[in-house]
Motif scaffolding. Sequence first.
Motif, PDB file in Angstrom:
ATOM      1  N   PHE A 154       0.897  -1.228  -0.053  1.00 11.39           N
ATOM      2  CA  PHE A 154       0.061   0.010  -0.081  1.00 11.39           C
ATOM      3  C   PHE A 154       0.873   1.160   0.016  1.00 11.39           C
ATOM      4  O   PHE A 154       2.161   1.289   0.338  1.00 11.39           O
ATOM      5  N   MET A 155       0.270   2.412  -0.356  1.00 11.94           N
ATOM      6  CA  MET A 155       0.901   3.649  -0.417  1.00 11.94           C
ATOM      7  C   MET A 155      -0.019   4.738   0.034  1.00 11.94           C
ATOM      8  O   MET A 155      -1.212   4.851  -0.319  1.00 11.94           O
ATOM      9  N   LEU A 156       0.178   5.540   0.939  1.00  8.95           N
ATOM     10  CA  LEU A 156      -0.643   6.721   1.298  1.00  8.95           C
ATOM     11  C   LEU A 156       0.188   7.812   1.465  1.00  8.95           C
ATOM     12  O   LEU A 156       1.305   7.898   1.721  1.00  8.95           O
ATOM     13  N   GLU A 157      -0.396   8.931   1.102  1.00  9.11           N
ATOM     14  CA  GLU A 157       0.108  10.194   1.251  1.00  9.11           C
ATOM     15  C   GLU A 157      -0.940  10.804   2.245  1.00  9.11           C
ATOM     16  O   GLU A 157      -2.008  10.982   2.186  1.00  9.11           O
ATOM     17  N   VAL A 158      -0.248  11.498   3.219  1.00  8.64           N
ATOM     18  CA  VAL A 158      -0.967  12.335   4.232  1.00  8.64           C
ATOM     19  C   VAL A 158      -0.345  13.663   4.120  1.00  8.64           C
ATOM     20  O   VAL A 158       0.757  14.018   4.483  1.00  8.64           O
ATOM     21  N   SER A 159      -1.195  14.676   3.694  1.00 13.78           N
ATOM     22  CA  SER A 159      -0.846  16.135   3.489  1.00 13.78           C
ATOM     23  C   SER A 159      -1.593  17.027   4.312  1.00 13.78           C
ATOM     24  O   SER A 159      -2.664  17.544   4.114  1.00 13.78           O
ATOM     25  N   THR A 160      -0.480  17.637   5.065  1.00 14.96           N
ATOM     26  CA  THR A 160      -1.429  18.217   6.221  1.00 14.96           C
ATOM     27  C   THR A 160      -1.271  19.799   5.821  1.00 14.96           C
ATOM     28  O   THR A 160      -0.579  20.239   4.691  1.00 14.96           O
ATOM     29  N   TYR A 161      -2.085  20.523   6.391  1.00 10.37           N
ATOM     30  CA  TYR A 161      -2.278  22.063   6.111  1.00 10.37           C
ATOM     31  C   TYR A 161      -1.468  22.743   6.991  1.00 10.37           C
ATOM     32  O   TYR A 161      -0.888  23.852   6.911  1.00 10.37           O
ATOM     33  N   ALA A 162      -0.970  22.145   8.140  1.00  7.27           N
ATOM     34  CA  ALA A 162      -0.072  22.869   9.157  1.00  7.27           C
ATOM     35  C   ALA A 162       1.479  22.659   8.629  1.00  7.27           C
ATOM     36  O   ALA A 162       1.651  21.652   8.037  1.00  7.27           O
ATOM     37  N   PRO A 163       2.327  23.571   8.880  1.00 10.98           N
ATOM     38  CA  PRO A 163       1.871  24.760   9.705  1.00 10.98           C
ATOM     39  C   PRO A 163       1.699  26.174   8.888  1.00 10.98           C
ATOM     40  O   PRO A 163       1.724  26.961   9.382  1.00 10.98           O
ATOM     41  N   HIS A 164       0.699  26.052   7.907  1.00 10.23           N
ATOM     42  CA  HIS A 164       0.718  26.949   6.952  1.00 10.23           C
ATOM     43  C   HIS A 164      -0.205  28.074   7.639  1.00 10.23           C
ATOM     44  O   HIS A 164      -0.936  27.783   8.384  1.00 10.23           O
ATOM     45  N   ALA A 165      -0.139  29.238   7.493  1.00  7.87           N
ATOM     46  CA  ALA A 165      -0.691  30.459   7.797  1.00  7.87           C
ATOM     47  C   ALA A 165      -2.344  30.031   7.768  1.00  7.87           C
ATOM     48  O   ALA A 165      -2.776  29.373   6.615  1.00  7.87           O
TER      49      ALA A 165
END
Length: 512
Positions: A231-242
């Motif tokens: 399996f492959m997963l990408e977890v793409s956070t919004y942190a720490p963007h303004a």
Amino acid sequence: MSSRSRRALSVAAVAATLLAATACTTTAASPTTASPAPSASRPSPAEIESAATQPNIVLVLTDDLSKNLVRYMPNLRKMQQDGTTFTNYTVTDSLCCPSRASLFKGQFPHNTGIYKNHGSDGGFRLFHSRGQESSTFATDLKAAGYRTGFFGKYLNEYLPATSFNGGKPYVPPGWDQWFAGGNAYDNFNYALNENGTVKKYGKKPADYLTDVLSAKATGFITSSAATGSPFMLEVSTYAPHAPYTPAPRDAKLFPGLTAPRTAAYDRLPEDAPAWLATHPRLNAAQKSRMDAEFRKRAQSVQSVDRMLGALRDTLTTAGVADDTLVVFASDNGYHMGEYTLPSGKQTAFDTDVNVPLIVTGHGVKAGQTVEAVVENTDLRPTFADLAGERAPAEVDGQSLRQLLAGETPALWRKAALIEHRDPATDPADPDYEHDSINIPPAYDAIRTADFTYVQYVDGTREYYDRRADPDQLRNLAGSLPADRLTQLRASVRTMTKCVGAEACLRAASAIS
């Protein structure tokens, strides 16, 4: 039993089933169950070995996370101890969408066509309209037999309810599980496209987005590991963007923490380029604001760090940790007071383009620091290589597999390419700059392990010897010999026209 062993047994079981099927006389299937007959050929030893050794891949991609935040992330520092840290990881542009497009495609902006976050030369809509989603690392791995999952921020302009298929919220090709948001930078009061259904979240502590993504991603690992398939997963956070929103439980951490006062803080480089040369010094209000912002950034990455710990713990519990590669990166860096600039990005200074890349797990040498020049274009071919596949011909990057194992490739690039274009001044852009004096004009740049060279559309140049001047405070472009400048201009011209891994490697290896 590890997933590798389970996969080997699974393939062997399939082989036995097929052989048994060829030994029996079969009758026609009923209309309700008819399906194409499987091939009766026996899987080769190589095919069984491939199924047994394809590692799982977990990519954690953060938004605007600069190197100076790593010290506040104990789980990430543990990854450094357990794995490999790349000190010269460079992004193709210090802006969200161009950088992410390069990562998905393994291509430079001059080949993706994505230079901005939105408009006629950037953003999700252009990426989609150009058919770019039909060939990404997700489609590569899906074709290689991986179960794939995406969780978090996709590309700028993407909206959870975006519809391109008769009214149903859009899910790009290559993804088995899709949980993506739009303008969710507040980390509260957002919506996610959850496999074609839009779900809205509120402002309760349990709705904090990084925590929601963490829970969904750990669930994906558990369910995927149980199948025995890669399996492959990408977890793409919004942190720490303004606006740098921390989880409520972290909002009081690091009292008194201020933005780092490096040698470059509130200081112009000598012989600064034209766009920066007359920039005013920071005032007290700007410094105070950035101190508060940096504190919030340190707070907001605590949830990201906990997620890293949770993902790795889940891999261990599921029995697949040894068969999994965990990759941590950022789409770009961030400056906060360096070179007299208030909070932002988009420059070619290391604060913005040289970001963390830390990898641990399957096939990765522990405790290793690698100085080789690598780029976000390299992740797609690395994933393909690990999956036992050849990267598509369109890819500009190189596989990092040998470097991860502690080996030295026979040929490697000497320079990374950075391509930046003036961003549109749209207040709806999450990276909108209210004051144009903080934004560099369009430029192309090359960054080696030793120096950075920048040439702007207005004809001005920068050259920093980072070995002697790591803070990039002495622009030496004006003192370079004419033949050296000619050589650098030619190198930039060649790199900005390269297409494909071989040509781009050749162009980036000829630089001295």
